[in-house]
Structures are given as structure tokens and as C-alpha cells.
Design an enzyme around this catalytic site. Structure first.
Site, PDB file in Angstrom:
ATOM      1  N   GLY A 121       0.228  -1.629  -0.165  1.00  0.00           N
ATOM      2  CA  GLY A 121      -0.301  -0.068  -0.155  1.00  0.00           C
ATOM      3  C   GLY A 121       1.086   0.828  -0.079  1.00  0.00           C
ATOM      4  N   GLY A 123       4.021   2.011  -2.798  1.00  0.00           N
ATOM      5  CA  GLY A 123       4.626   2.377  -3.130  1.00  0.00           C
ATOM      6  C   GLY A 123       5.099   3.601  -3.979  1.00  0.00           C
ATOM      7  N   TRP A 149       7.238  -5.656  -4.229  1.00  0.00           N
ATOM      8  CA  TRP A 149       7.550  -5.587  -5.901  1.00  0.00           C
ATOM      9  C   TRP A 149       9.244  -5.476  -5.678  1.00  0.00           C
ATOM     10  CZ3 TRP A 149       3.769  -6.967  -7.868  1.00  0.00           C
ATOM     11  CH2 TRP A 149       2.594  -6.594  -7.291  1.00  0.00           C
ATOM     12  N   ARG A 258      14.656  -4.426 -45.718  1.00  0.00           N
ATOM     13  CA  ARG A 258      14.021  -4.563 -46.328  1.00  0.00           C
ATOM     14  C   ARG A 258      12.684  -4.110 -47.040  1.00  0.00           C
ATOM     15  NH1 ARG A 258       9.039  -8.744 -45.363  1.00  0.00           N
ATOM     16  NH2 ARG A 258       7.790  -8.065 -44.989  1.00  0.00           N
ATOM     17  N   GLU A 354      10.991   2.769  -9.097  1.00  0.00           N
ATOM     18  CA  GLU A 354      11.999   3.967  -8.677  1.00  0.00           C
ATOM     19  C   GLU A 354      11.773   5.279  -8.655  1.00  0.00           C
ATOM     20  OE1 GLU A 354      16.346   4.316  -9.157  1.00  0.00           O
ATOM     21  OE2 GLU A 354      16.192   2.128  -9.418  1.00  0.00           O
TER      22      GLU A 354
END
Length: 387
Positions: A121, A123, A149, A258, A354
Site C-alpha cells: 500500500g 509504492g 515489488w 526490408r 524508483e
């Protein structure tokens, strides 16, 4: 020389890193087990001296390492970065005894580190941490709660853990602890995510810690976290730039060779303009990453804003470039094992970890409004530019 041009020695070193990644690191990745710590890979990073360089060089050096490795071997880049992220708080804030106990193993690649900040709860809102550090006597606490995480969990040898030592104090009531993985009450569970990296959840059931485990000062752990993130955020951007460059290089080769509609794809204006846009954005992101790293190395007080801008621009750019590369390659890029299929899975996470992109925007706005009215930011970094 422009403010952020690399000198010949730096350019040659980046080329050497790409060669090492292809010849010595990629083979170890191919033998590894996705989703688990690749200890032979980490040990090889130690033998090459790259883990030692994490702690002896500046932010720009860190960015060059991460960008160069990411162009050739994203798994090696991530293994390097996670060692730095988990162990930097020990290097920067640890006691002599803590550094002597753990850092030699980190440098050699025999001790795996992890940075345990996020929770189920908490992050993006790191100040909302709920992992409790309850007093258990003078200089003693018991950690109770969860982390989630966490890269390298549950296989790391030690964790930099952020826990609440003072309730209802927001960011001011958090303390950083160095917690070895064999502490009683500490358990872990691996998580299966989109990218093939070791990530897990940690459970703390009255895990004992003492004053000898504190990194920095009690109730000042948020400073430990932010000082670490300010260093590593630009280098997350460098990781993203490396992935973008790899996607761009693959696209240049593909569109030149290509054949479609009577000629190579590159002759189609829509394709050529798309590739030009991919290159433009990649180079702009690279320059902002270098600028933020140079500002950090120069001790610029504007580091939080620059770090946030670098991570935000670079990670969003990489997502755009990789997605465009997949579109230009067509269905072949979606086959399992294709470089772009790999990059497509890798590129999504850096926009979240982060500090998610939304958090970076909040940091940028906060720093802008903190500036005294009438003050403008300087272009470049003045005397502190990259050399």
C-alpha cells in the site's frame, strides 16, 4: 567541446562495455533461470571490476555503464544496477563495521544486495510506509509488516529496509535498517512479472534489529532513501536510453534491408520520418540524462528536479521508441526471443519503479514552485558540465 560530449576515453570505454556484455555476460544470461538471481552473472560483473566501479565513480560513470550494458544485455545491466541500489545506502550511510562486513562481497559479486522500500500500500507514496519497527528495549526493535515489488527478493543476502520507527510522523518517522536475509522471522515469496528479473515480496514477523543495524540516523531513513534515488534516477534514464538505442539500431538495419512496395522501407517517407523522430527523442533523452548526472557530480542543489526530469523523459521516450520499432518490424517483432519482444517486456517497468512517471512530474512541479520568484534555471551545468 559541448557541455555533454563524451571524450575519446569515455567513448572507447562504452564500446568496450558493449563488447564485454556480448562476449562474457550474455552467455551467462542464456544459462540463467529467468526470474531468479543469476549469481554467476553477478560474480562475473565483480571479476570485470564493474561492481567496484559502482562505488568509486560518479553519477555520469554510472549512467555510461548502464546505458552501454543495456544496449547489449539488459539482464546484465539490471544485475549491476540492483547491486548498486541495494548497497549504496551501506556505502554512503553505513558504519565502518557495516561497510567492512558487506561491501567487499558486493564488489566481488558474492553478496547480493536489495533495496526494500515499496509496500503493498505504499509504492509511489513512500512516506506512507507501514512496516513497523516496534521498540524492544534500548537500541532494539522488532520489524513487523510486508514489503513488495522488491528486486532480488527473496534471494538477496541482505536488504536495506525502510521501516516506521515513529508513528504519525510521515517521512520524518522512517529509519533505514541493514537486515541480513537469515534473520529469524524474515520470509520471502517470488513474484512472476512481465520482465524476467528476480522480484519478490518480503514478510517480517517480529524480525529483530538493533542500533548496529541502523543506516544513518534513527527517524532519518527517508533521507537515506532519497539520496539513493537521486543518484540512481538519472541512471534509470540511462538504462532506458540504452534500450531505446538498441531498438533504434535494430530498426535502422531492418528498414534499410526490408523490401516493400518496390524498394527498401527506408525510402518510404512515413518510415524515414518515424525513424528520424525515434532518433531525435533518444538523443534528447540521452543529453538530459547526462546533464542530470553531471549536475549530481558537481553537487548542484537542483539535483532532485534534474534527476526527476531525466528519468521521466528517458523512460517515456524508451517506451515510445521501442513501441515504434515493433510497429515498423511488424509481426516478426512479436515472436518470443526476438530482440524487440524482449525490449517490449523490459521497457514498461522503468516507468513505474524508483518513482512512477506521475511521481516524477510531482517532484518537478514541487521543485519549480520552491524556486524564489524571479529566479530562472541556468542552461547546462555551468562549470560542472560533463568532462
Amino acid at each position: 567541446m559541448t557541455a555533454f560530449a563524451l571524450d575519446p576515453e569515455q567513448t572507447a570505454w562504452c564500446a568496450e562495455l558493449r563488447t564485454l556484455a556480448a562476449q562474457r555476460l550474455r552467455p551467462l544470461v542464456e544459462k540463467g533461470d529467468p526470474g531468479h538471481v543469476n549469481r554467476p552473472l553477478v560474480a562475473e560483473l565483480g571479476r570485470l571490476g564493474l561492481l567496484t566501479r559502482l562505488f568509486t565513480s560518479g553519477a555520469l560513470d554510472l549512467c555510461l555503464m548502464r546505458e552501454s550494458l543495456a544496449q547489449t544485455c539488459t539482464e546484465a545491466e539490471t544485475a549491476l544496477a540492483l547491486q548498486g541500489l541495494g548497497a549504496h545506502p551501506v556505502h554512503a550511510h553505513g558504519t565502518p563495521a557495516q561497510r567492512e562486513r558487506w561491501l567487499p562481497g558486493v564488489r566481488e559479486g558474492t553478496a547480493v544486495a536489495a533495496f526494500a522500500l515499496s509496500e503493498p500500500g505504499a509504492g509511489s507514496d513512500a512516506a506512507a510506509l507501514t512496516l513497523r519497527a516496534d521498540r524492544d528495549g534500548p537500541g532494539r526493535w522488532r520489524l513487523t509488516g510486508e514489503k513488495c515489488w522488491i528486486s532480488n527478493a527473496p534471494e538477496a543476502d541482505f536488504y536495506t529496509v525502510f521501516a516506521r520507527t515513529t508513528r504519525d510522523a510521515g517521512a520524518r518517522g522512517v529509519t533505514a535498517f541493514l537486515v541480513p536475509s537469515d534473520r529469524p522471522g524474515l520470509t520471502g515469496t517470488p513474484l512472476d512479472l512481465l520482465s524476467p528479473h528476480p522480484v519478490g515480496a518480503l514478510g517480517f514477523d517480529a524480525v529483530p534489529v538493533t542500533a548496529d543495524d541502523v543506516l544513518g540516523e534513527t527517524d532519518q531513513g527517508f533521507r537515506v532513501a532519497m539520496s539513493t534515488l537521486n543518484l540512481f534516477r538519472p541512471s534509470v534514464g540511462a538504462f532506458a536510453v540504452g534500450m531505446a538505442q538498441a531498438a533504434l539500431d535494430a530498426t535502422l538495419a531492418h528498414t534499410a534491408g526490408r523490401e516493400a512496395f518496390g524498394g527498401p522501407l527506408r525510402d518510404l517517407q512515413t518510415v524515414a520520418h518515424q525513424v528520424a523522430e525515434m532518433s531525435l527523442r533518444t538523443e534528447a533523452a540521452r543529453l538530459m540524462v547526462y546533464a542530470a548526472a553531471a549536475a549530481y557530480d558537481a553537487g548542484d542543489p537542483d539535483v532532485p528536479r534534474r534527476s526527476a526530469m531525466a528519468k521521466l523523459l528517458a523512460t517515456e521516450t524508451a517506451q515510445y521508441v521501442v513501441d515504434a520499432a515493433v510497429q515498423l518490424h511488424g509481426a516478426r517483432a512479436l515472436r518470443r526471443g526476438h530482440l524487440l519482444e524482449h525490449l517490449y517486456r523490459e521497457v514498461r517497468a522503468p516507468r513505474i519503479y524508483e518513482g512512477a512517471s506521475e511521481v516524477q512530474r510531482a517532484v518537478i512541479a514541487k521543485e519549480l514552485y520552491r524556486t524564489p520568484r524571479g529566479t530562472t534555471y541556468r542552461g547546462g551545468t555551468g562549470e560542472g558540465g560533463a568532462r
